[in-house]
Design an enzyme around this catalytic site. Structure first.
Site, PDB file in Angstrom:
ATOM      1  N   LYS A  61       0.860  -1.189   0.000  1.00 60.77           N
ATOM      2  CA  LYS A  61       0.000   0.000   0.000  1.00 60.77           C
ATOM      3  C   LYS A  61       0.895   1.237   0.000  1.00 60.77           C
ATOM      4  O   LYS A  61       1.765   1.378   0.884  1.00 60.77           O
ATOM      5  CB  LYS A  61      -0.860  -0.037   1.261  1.00 60.77           C
TER       6      LYS A  61
HETATM    7  O1  G3P Z   1      -7.816   1.641   5.450  1.00 59.66           O
HETATM    8  C1  G3P Z   1      -8.003   2.978   5.438  1.00 59.66           C
HETATM    9  C2  G3P Z   1      -9.383   3.475   5.764  1.00 59.66           C
HETATM   10  O2  G3P Z   1     -10.348   2.497   5.663  1.00 59.66           O
HETATM   11  C3  G3P Z   1      -9.452   4.364   6.942  1.00 59.66           C
HETATM   12  O3  G3P Z   1     -10.746   4.567   7.466  1.00 59.66           O
HETATM   13  O4  G3P Z   1     -12.305   5.414   9.159  1.00 59.66           O
HETATM   14  O5  G3P Z   1      -9.837   5.838   9.425  1.00 59.66           O
HETATM   15  O6  G3P Z   1     -11.159   7.040   7.692  1.00 59.66           O
HETATM   16  P1  G3P Z   1     -11.019   5.770   8.481  1.00 59.66           P
END
Ligand code: G3P
Length: 217
Positions: A83
């Site tokens: 990633k």
């Molecule tokens: O994997 C990255 C992503 O899903 C992050 O989610 O909730 O931290 O914005 P969030």
């Protein structure tokens, strides 16, 4: 639509995998921190639990350093997707790593043009962040729709991996638009089963069943 689970919690991954709900896993440095575990060890364990792609994120900012980190992460298992962030250096790293036959997930995508660049750089996955756009009063779902249209216009093979999913509505909308993959925390995936009318229906049926005095077993 494939389901990836956005966590480094191996117990939750096993539970969902056993239900057939896990086609892959995504992690990021914040999720590794939350797990309290060594990154390389927990990623290796996750790669043994699931057959599908497991995203492991680089932390370097320069392309050469990202490439070196990506190669090290990819050595963990054949199902690693490296990633990298959607920066110019990240795109350079994406190009090199995909050229070596590795899966690359380009993350932190917030615009259609960024998604276009990732596809041209050969990314296996593009990760548009829905919830974080909603957080600043933009519409994350519009981004998924725009990327779907652009990728379909030119038959790009990069898969749309809708990320930063916070609610059941995000999942249903992604499925309607045609995102290839959603990645969501375990609790969001579990919550997809919930509906108040299902609960109410069970309560009503059980109340009537009691009145029959019967037993099935
Ligand atoms: O994997 C990255 C992503 O899903 C992050 O989610 O909730 O931290 O914005 P969030």
């Amino acid at each position: 639509m494939k389901f990836f689970v956005d966590t480094a919690d191996t117990g939750a991954i096993v539970e969902l995998r056993d239900l057939g709900m896990v086609d892959g896993v995504t992690t990021n440095p914040s999720l590794i921190m939350k797990s309290g575990r060594d990154m390389l060890a927990v990623i290796a364990e996750i790669c043994e639990i699931v057959d599908g792609p497991v995203s492991a994120e680089v932390v370097a900012l320069r392309a050469d350093d990202m490439i070196a980190e990506g190669r090290k992460l990819a050595e963990i298992a054949p199902n690693i997707a490296v990633k990298v962030p959607l920066t110019w250096d990240g795109l350079k790293a994406c190009r090199v790593l995909t050229g070596e036959g590795r899966m690359v997930n380009v993350t932190l995508c917030f615009s259609p043009n960024q998604a276009l660049l990732a596809a041209k750089a050969g990314a296996s996955f593009i990760s548009p962040f829905i919830g974080r756009l909603d957080d600043i009063h933009l519409d994350g779902m519009d981004l998924i729709q725009d990327i779907r249209e652009i990728y379909d216009n030119y038959a790009f093979q990069t898969q749309i991996l809708a990320a930063s999913i916070r609610s059941p509505n995000h999942v249903a909308e992604c499925a309607r638009i045609g995102a290839d993959v959603i990645t969501a925390p375990p609790e969001v995936i579990r919550s997809l089963a919930n509906h108040p009318l299902t609960e109410k229906g069970i309560a009503g049926f059980l109340a009537d069943w009691e009145k029959t005095g019967q037993k099935i077993l």
